[in-house]
Design an enzyme around this catalytic site. Structure first.
Site, PDB file in Angstrom:
ATOM      1  N   GLU A 112       0.838  -1.195   0.000  1.00 48.23           N
ATOM      2  CA  GLU A 112       0.000   0.000   0.000  1.00 48.23           C
ATOM      3  C   GLU A 112       0.871   1.242   0.000  1.00 48.23           C
ATOM      4  OE1 GLU A 112      -3.984  -1.809   2.226  1.00 48.23           O
ATOM      5  OE2 GLU A 112      -2.798  -0.267   3.219  1.00 48.23           O
ATOM      6  N   HIS A 227      -8.678   9.939   2.324  1.00 45.26           N
ATOM      7  CA  HIS A 227      -8.378   8.769   1.504  1.00 45.26           C
ATOM      8  C   HIS A 227      -8.570   9.143   0.040  1.00 45.26           C
ATOM      9  CE1 HIS A 227      -8.340   4.725  -0.105  1.00 45.26           C
ATOM     10  NE2 HIS A 227      -7.972   4.277   1.078  1.00 45.26           N
ATOM     11  N   ARG A 273      -0.754   9.260   1.040  1.00 43.56           N
ATOM     12  CA  ARG A 273      -2.156   9.571   0.752  1.00 43.56           C
ATOM     13  C   ARG A 273      -2.433  11.049   0.554  1.00 43.56           C
ATOM     14  NH1 ARG A 273      -5.226   5.253   4.811  1.00 43.56           N
ATOM     15  NH2 ARG A 273      -5.007   3.454   3.422  1.00 43.56           N
ATOM     16  N   HIS A 330     -10.970  10.404   5.923  1.00 44.42           N
ATOM     17  CA  HIS A 330     -10.775   8.992   6.252  1.00 44.42           C
ATOM     18  C   HIS A 330     -10.319   8.762   7.689  1.00 44.42           C
ATOM     19  CE1 HIS A 330     -10.223   4.800   5.373  1.00 44.42           C
ATOM     20  NE2 HIS A 330      -8.920   4.833   5.559  1.00 44.42           N
ATOM     21  N   ARG A 365      -1.015   9.314   8.694  1.00 45.67           N
ATOM     22  CA  ARG A 365      -0.920   7.892   9.059  1.00 45.67           C
ATOM     23  C   ARG A 365      -0.460   7.035   7.881  1.00 45.67           C
ATOM     24  NH1 ARG A 365      -4.565   3.610   8.401  1.00 45.67           N
ATOM     25  NH2 ARG A 365      -6.153   5.037   7.626  1.00 45.67           N
TER      26      ARG A 365
END
Length: 535
Positions: A112, A227, A273, A330, A365
């Site tokens: 990811e 997100h 992100r 998100h 994060r």
């Protein structure tokens, strides 16, 4: 009726892990305003990040987390978190929780955004959250009582300020006072603050607002993770499209099919992100739609059953090979300031999960670190309470039920949709001083301090939720206005780069200190050593 030792507010992974790890001799009550199977955890498509691969280790996982956190992490806390990953995964497997394996019989590890190694464990493809929640629910013992549809709207404190319980409204309208030796807030974040979000409908910032009203220290509320890929159909977000889709070869493209990220970042579609979200948002604001091209992913429906079901329910044909996407709120990196076992600045009150600010996420994060955080800190908060209450008599406090209260209506607050749209436009992915000031002035026109001293029991649950959202929106906007730089999930178009002057600084919100005009000093037990800014 037996006294309560521990109250847990929430039903996500952090709450369930804490409940499962608490000593069976303790009387535990778990309160959730929805159902235990309606949390963000239950919807989570991402997996658990853990350095279990042959070419991976704790240091690499730690460094990726710190890099994603954009120089704002508590490095010791991050290393401690990532170190626990392999142990917890092994324990979950031993305890009967099943993860996906590849054809070679080894754990299937996904990739990811911002991860340099494949280290994302999944269960049931993109149904990891549901599988993990069901596993933890199966481990709850008979000492745990669960109350669903029970909305906590106030913390109860004694004369010394210690938290001794909560006030809650049950499904039938009764207001109930629950008293306990320890109270754990595990309510998640405040995704419903924004018009476009991946969060469940119950994510209205309750825990953050509860702690603030009670006088706890909050930190890092300007850092909101958006997100990049929510399925966007007919002008609205329909649900989350897991980042693992890009990890398997999905590519973000514009209307002509050209890559959106290929030349923007060395990691391309798997850039952090906040970078991916900003690119998509800028394209959409310019009137150009963005799509996730999935043509190169074999066995898509098998690998991503949740996304497949979401697309079908939205009337989207997977055969077309592309999914229309947009970024949405998100995850909250900030929240109730805690130490490394979940203690807050209020005695008797602990916080765990997304509602807490532990320093492990910094300004942004790292993908799939949230389930890991819930497991690690859920266990730690339970261990702390187990040790604290070992051999001790719990004060003789009973469960007192008040009479039914007929909520008053007509609270002069804005409609939720208006707040959400204003937050998205002015305190969203791209921020400026002008828009932030405009939003803050609008929010403060509703005189929140007046309502914070009112009897909340006299308001409907919906009104209280809207009040909590507005309060959290004020703090997020205030912090975003104060931080004159761009870092992680906080992007200021008028201050587009990270500033050395802001490195290592945290903005602390505290209701009583602000009223007195005091300087925001961190309480002694927090592991953070960063400077703070008065709010």
């Amino acid at each position: 009726m037996r006294e309560i030792d521990v109250l847990i507010i929430g039903s996500g992974i952090a709450a369930l892990q804490a409940a499962a790890k608490l000593d069976e001799k303790l009387n535990v009550t778990l309160l959730t305003k929805g159902e235990v199977r309606s949390s963000n955890t239950y919807k989570a498509q991402g997996g658990i990040a853990a350095a279990v691969g042959d070419d991976d280790n704790t240091w690499l996982h730690c460094q990726d987390s710190i890099d994603a956190g954009a120089g704002h992490c508590d490095k010791d806390a991050v290393f401690s978190l990532t170190k626990e990953g392999p142990r917890l995964v092994a324990e979950l497997q031993k305890d009967g929780c099943h993860f996906d394996f590849n054809q070679a019989g080894k754990l299937e590890l996904g990739l990811e955004g911002a991860h340099r190694k494949k280290r994302i464990l999944h269960s049931g493809g993109d149904a990891t959250g549901r599988v993990l929640a069901e596993h933890l629910l199966s481990k709850l013992n008979s000492n745990i009582t669960v109350y669903e549809h029970t909305f906590v709207f106030e913390l109860i404190q004694d004369k010394a300020g210690r938290c001794i319980g909560v006030k809650a409204r049950t499904e039938d309208g009764r207001v109930v006072d629950f008293f306990a030796a320890y109270t754990i807030i595990a309510t998640g974040g405040g995704g419903q603050l924004y018009s476009c979000t991946s969060n469940s409908s119950g994510a209205t910032g309750d825990g953050i607002a509860l702690a603030y009203i009670a006088g706890a220290d909050l930190a890092d509320l300007e850092f909101i993770q958006f997100h990049p890929t929510l399925l966007f159909q007919d002008g609205k977000a329909c649900g989350l499209v897991s980042e693992a889709v890009r990890g398997q070869g999905g590519r973000l493209v514009n209307e002509t099919g050209a890559s959106l990220l290929e030349k923007k970042h060395p990691l391309g579609d798997l850039a952090p992100r906040h970078i991916v979200s900003a690119e998509i948002y800028a394209s959409i604001m310019a009137g150009k739609s963005v799509f996730l091209n999935i043509k190169n992913i074999s066995r898509f429906e098998e690998k991503f059953p949740t996304v497949t079901d979401l697309c079908k329910k939205s009337g989207l044909l997977l055969e077309a090979g592309r999914i229309p996407v947009a970024p949405g709120c998100h995850f909250f990196m900030g929240g109730i300031l805690t130490d490394n076992v979940g203690r807050t600045s209020i005695k008797g009150l602990l916080a765990v999960g997304e509602v807490a600010c532990t320093g492990v996420h910094g300004a942004n994060r790292l993908a799939s670190n949230s389930l890991l955080e819930g497991l690690v800190y859920g266990e730690r908060v339970a261990d702390f309470i187990n040790e604290s209450l070992k051999g001790k008599e719990v004060p003789n406090r009973t469960l007192a039920v008040s009479k039914s209260v007929n909520p008053k209506t007509g609270l002069a607050l804005p409609e939720r949709r208006e707040l959400q749209e204003r937050m998205m436009e002015n305190t969203g992915i791209i921020r400026t001083q002008e828009n932030l000031e405009k939003n803050l002035q609008w929010i403060r026109s509703f005189q929140l301090d007046h309502w914070l001293t009112a009897d909340l029991a006299a308001l409907s649950s919906k009104e209280i939720e809207n009040l909590f959202l507005l309060l959290v929106g004020e703090m997020v906007t205030d912090a975003a206005l104060k931080r004159e730089e761009s870092r992680g999930g906080h992007f200021r178009a008028d201050f587009p780069v990270a500033s050395e002057d802001w490195e290592g600084k945290r903005i602390i919100h505290n209701r009583y200190k602000r009223q007195k005009g005091e300087t925001m000093n961190e309480f002694a037990e927090t592991p953070f050593n960063a400077r703070t800014v008065s709010s």
